[in-house]
Write an enzyme that holds these catalytic residues in place. Structure first.
Site, PDB file in Angstrom:
ATOM      1  N   GLY A 201       0.825  -1.204   0.000  1.00 52.96           N
ATOM      2  CA  GLY A 201       0.000   0.000   0.000  1.00 52.96           C
ATOM      3  C   GLY A 201       0.856   1.249   0.000  1.00 52.96           C
ATOM      4  O   GLY A 201       0.484   2.271   0.581  1.00 52.96           O
TER       5      GLY A 201
ATOM      6  N   ASP B 251       0.807  -1.458  -4.715  1.00 54.38           N
ATOM      7  CA  ASP B 251      -0.477  -0.800  -4.511  1.00 54.38           C
ATOM      8  C   ASP B 251      -1.396  -1.212  -5.645  1.00 54.38           C
ATOM      9  O   ASP B 251      -0.994  -1.993  -6.522  1.00 54.38           O
ATOM     10  CB  ASP B 251      -0.318   0.727  -4.449  1.00 54.38           C
ATOM     11  CG  ASP B 251      -1.303   1.372  -3.468  1.00 54.38           C
ATOM     12  OD1 ASP B 251      -2.507   1.062  -3.582  1.00 54.38           O
ATOM     13  OD2 ASP B 251      -0.871   2.154  -2.603  1.00 54.38           O
TER      14      ASP B 251
ATOM     15  N   MET C 114      -3.665  -6.435  -2.116  1.00 57.80           N
ATOM     16  CA  MET C 114      -3.029  -7.008  -0.929  1.00 57.80           C
ATOM     17  C   MET C 114      -3.923  -8.022  -0.227  1.00 57.80           C
ATOM     18  O   MET C 114      -3.437  -8.815   0.581  1.00 57.80           O
ATOM     19  CB  MET C 114      -2.647  -5.896   0.050  1.00 57.80           C
ATOM     20  CG  MET C 114      -3.810  -5.110   0.604  1.00 57.80           C
ATOM     21  SD  MET C 114      -3.243  -3.724   1.630  1.00 57.80           S
ATOM     22  CE  MET C 114      -4.803  -2.877   1.933  1.00 57.80           C
TER      23      MET C 114
ATOM     24  N   LYS D 143       2.621   1.036   6.286  1.00 52.40           N
ATOM     25  CA  LYS D 143       2.542   2.320   6.985  1.00 52.40           C
ATOM     26  C   LYS D 143       1.159   2.920   6.788  1.00 52.40           C
ATOM     27  O   LYS D 143       0.724   3.163   5.667  1.00 52.40           O
ATOM     28  CB  LYS D 143       3.614   3.276   6.457  1.00 52.40           C
ATOM     29  CG  LYS D 143       3.499   4.687   7.023  1.00 52.40           C
ATOM     30  CD  LYS D 143       4.373   5.671   6.266  1.00 52.40           C
ATOM     31  CE  LYS D 143       3.998   7.098   6.601  1.00 52.40           C
ATOM     32  NZ  LYS D 143       2.675   7.484   6.083  1.00 52.40           N
TER      33      LYS D 143
ATOM     34  N   HIS E  44      -5.001   0.672   9.791  1.00 49.89           N
ATOM     35  CA  HIS E  44      -6.043   1.458  10.479  1.00 49.89           C
ATOM     36  C   HIS E  44      -7.191   1.849   9.539  1.00 49.89           C
ATOM     37  O   HIS E  44      -8.216   2.357   9.998  1.00 49.89           O
ATOM     38  CB  HIS E  44      -5.436   2.698  11.157  1.00 49.89           C
ATOM     39  CG  HIS E  44      -5.036   3.812  10.237  1.00 49.89           C
ATOM     40  ND1 HIS E  44      -4.681   5.056  10.706  1.00 49.89           N
ATOM     41  CD2 HIS E  44      -4.922   3.893   8.884  1.00 49.89           C
ATOM     42  CE1 HIS E  44      -4.382   5.845   9.687  1.00 49.89           C
ATOM     43  NE2 HIS E  44      -4.509   5.159   8.583  1.00 49.89           N
TER      44      HIS E  44
END
Length: 550
Positions: A231, A255, A277, A290, A294
């Site tokens: 990502g 990505d 992913m 990173k 979340h």
């Protein structure tokens, strides 16, 4: 006892303090808008061009604000200095406010100086002339990131949070999608201006975070020869890693295909891979995520971590997962307590946009266990992100980030052994092996050099008795190596595949209580196997008895 509701009080001071507290929170948006006003007027850039300090009159002129409105700017700047965005000084010898009051940059507002500010460009040119890189000498700008956060579209959707929570479909339809009739990722893809703002925001934040990571935690990347930034967007984080750690020979940015298609061309040392992913992640010594996890709910995070485990599981030397994300709570001193409160606000922000979550440590642990990882290591920073490390031991075995013994030291390597038959008794300089190559690490060579043996170590022939001992040791080591490589040992835990689901789905207990019991069952295989075979009512009884003993 925690915070208990007080239905009445006769303490006037307490009532007034509560009144002030509520006004402060209710008007919190005014602070955000005062900051936006300063960005719109390019106050940080003006201060930077003036050498870091400027009078109120200089700010008025640079911002093209009429002199008659100088008091409005003074009041905005007063609020921002109270917020410690800027600093202020006053010259009592000057009667005119425009000349007497001056403002200075602080560490916070230095981050808001645009990269195109003339002073910043001059500093970078001077650094280049001195043989240093701009990234190593200048403060990175996060102006695009902060400007993105105070846009009207970012703020307006929060007005609907209460109504959205009443909707039974809220778990599957984010607040952003409810308000804008389209999910955030779709909006980013469909609107060119929105897409540019989003990626400029992410790139600006990444430059700051990665500068801190590579400077303060370089050990995280020790021994890594290949890395995939999962990502990784346009490759900003990966570029920082390649520049800082030339020993990483292959660095891939993964990505979605349409994202990597817009990556800048000719980024040295990087390759780009378009993919999903959730389906497959390319294999590498290390994977980095990173600000990725979340954005997703727990089930999707587990799926991503399962793909990560597959991608590093075949590495004989041990693959590694590096997560840069927020860990709520678990901070001790006052400064860290402020960070905790700020990350709770960030949690609501990420919830509003993508139904994501900032997580406490026990929530991270639940994800890792469900994905097949056993342990981890967390390194907190003074800022918002923390670094979570997990490492696979012996390829298909369990993962650990505490390096098996809860140590902060990385896994050791086996030293080369040179047989002594035929070796001379000539001195061997410290820091080299018997073959003459540079084999000792700086820390090891420092220990030896500081000992009573001086700067040289001698090589000599081994006696027949010593050769016999060495031969026996060699055989023992070979047998140990064979045992380590045997499949029965590779499966170090052999945990029942249904243990996690069975334990964590039992009603009537908190997640923390269930995690405590699950940890015990994972560490005690016979107990875990027995627990799986129990009737449901007996499992509940066992949990109660176990928790009562703690």
């Amino acid at each position: 006892m925690g915070h208990q509701a007080q239905h009445g009080t006769d303490d006037t001071e307490e009532l007034l303090a509560a009144h002030r507290q509520l006004w402060c929170h209710a008007l919190g948006y005014v602070k955000s808008m005062a900051l936006k006003c300063a960005l719109d007027l390019r106050i940080p850039d003006t201060l930077d061009r003036c050498g870091g300090s400027a009078t109120l009159g200089e700010l008025l002129a640079a911002s093209e604000i009429p002199a008659s409105n100088h008091d409005y700017l003074r009041r905005v700047m007063r609020t921002l200095t109270a917020m410690r965005i800027f600093a202020v000084s006053h010259d009592p010898a000057k009667a005119d406010d425009a000349a007497a009051i001056s403002y200075q940059l602080t560490p916070a507002s230095r981050l808001l100086v645009s990269s195109s500010s003339s002073s910043s460009v001059d500093d970078a040119a001077g650094a280049a002339a001195a043989g240093a890189s701009k990234e190593n000498t200048t403060t990175p700008s996060i102006l695009p990131n902060i400007a993105h956060l105070v846009r009207p579209n970012t703020i307006s959707l929060l007005f609907s949070m209460g109504e959205w929570m009443k909707d039974e479909s809220a778990a599957s339809v984010s607040l952003y999608e409810t308000v804008h009739r389209q999910g955030m990722w779709a909006c980013v893809e469909d609107d060119a201006a929105n897409r540019a703002s989003f990626y400029e925001s992410m790139d600006a934040d990444t430059r700051l975070v990665m500068q801190a990571v590579v400077r303060r935690c370089p050990h995280v990347f020790d021994g890594i020869k290949s890395l995939v930034d999962v990502g990784g967007g346009r490759g900003t984080a990966a570029a920082a890693i390649v520049a800082a750690f030339p020993h990483i020979q292959r660095c891939t940015v993964m990505d979605l295909p349409h994202v990597v298609a817009e990556a800048p061309a000719g980024t040295a040392g990087l390759s780009f891979h378009g993919g999903d992913m959730f389906e497959h992640i390319p294999s590498a010594d290390a994977l980095m995520l990173k600000w990725i996890l979340h954005d997703w709910d727990e089930d999707k995070c587990i799926k991503i971590m399962e793909r990560c485990k597959e991608a590093i599981g075949g590495k004989e030397a041990g693959g590694k997962v590096i997560i840069i994300d927020t860990v709520l709570g678990s901070r001790a001193d006052d400064d860290d307590d402020k960070t905790c409160r700020e990350t709770y606000v960030l949690d609501l922000h990420i919830l509003s946009f993508v139904n994501g979550a900032e997580r406490e440590e026990h929530e991270w642990r639940r994800i890792f266990l469900a994905a097949g990882f056993r342990d981890y290591k967390i390194t907190h920073t003074r800022g918002i992100p923390s670094i979570i490390e997990m490492q696979i031991i012996f390829g298909a075995g369990q993962a650990t980030g505490k390096y098996a013994m809860a140590s902060n030291e990385p896994l050791g390597t086996i030293s080369d052994v040179t047989e002594g038959a035929g070796a001379s008794e000539e001195p061997c300089p410290v820091g080299t092996t018997a073959s003459g190559s540079a084999g000792a690490s700086p820390s090891h060579s420092g220990d030896v050099a500081g000992s009573s043996y001086g700067s040289y170590a001698k090589k000599r022939r081994l006696s027949d008795e010593e050769l016999g001992i060495m031969t026996g040791l060699t055989g023992a080591v070979n047998k140990l190596a064979e045992a380590v490589q045997a499949p029965v040992v590779v499966q170090t835990t052999d945990v029942h595949p249904d243990l996690y689901q069975i334990c964590m789905s039992i009603p009537g207990f908190t997640d923390e209580e269930l995690m405590t019991c699950l940890t015990y069952l994972l560490d005690n295989k016979r107990q875990g196997d027995g627990f799986v075979k129990m009737e449901p009512k007996h499992r509940v009884l066992w949990l109660r008895q176990h928790l009562a003993k703690i």
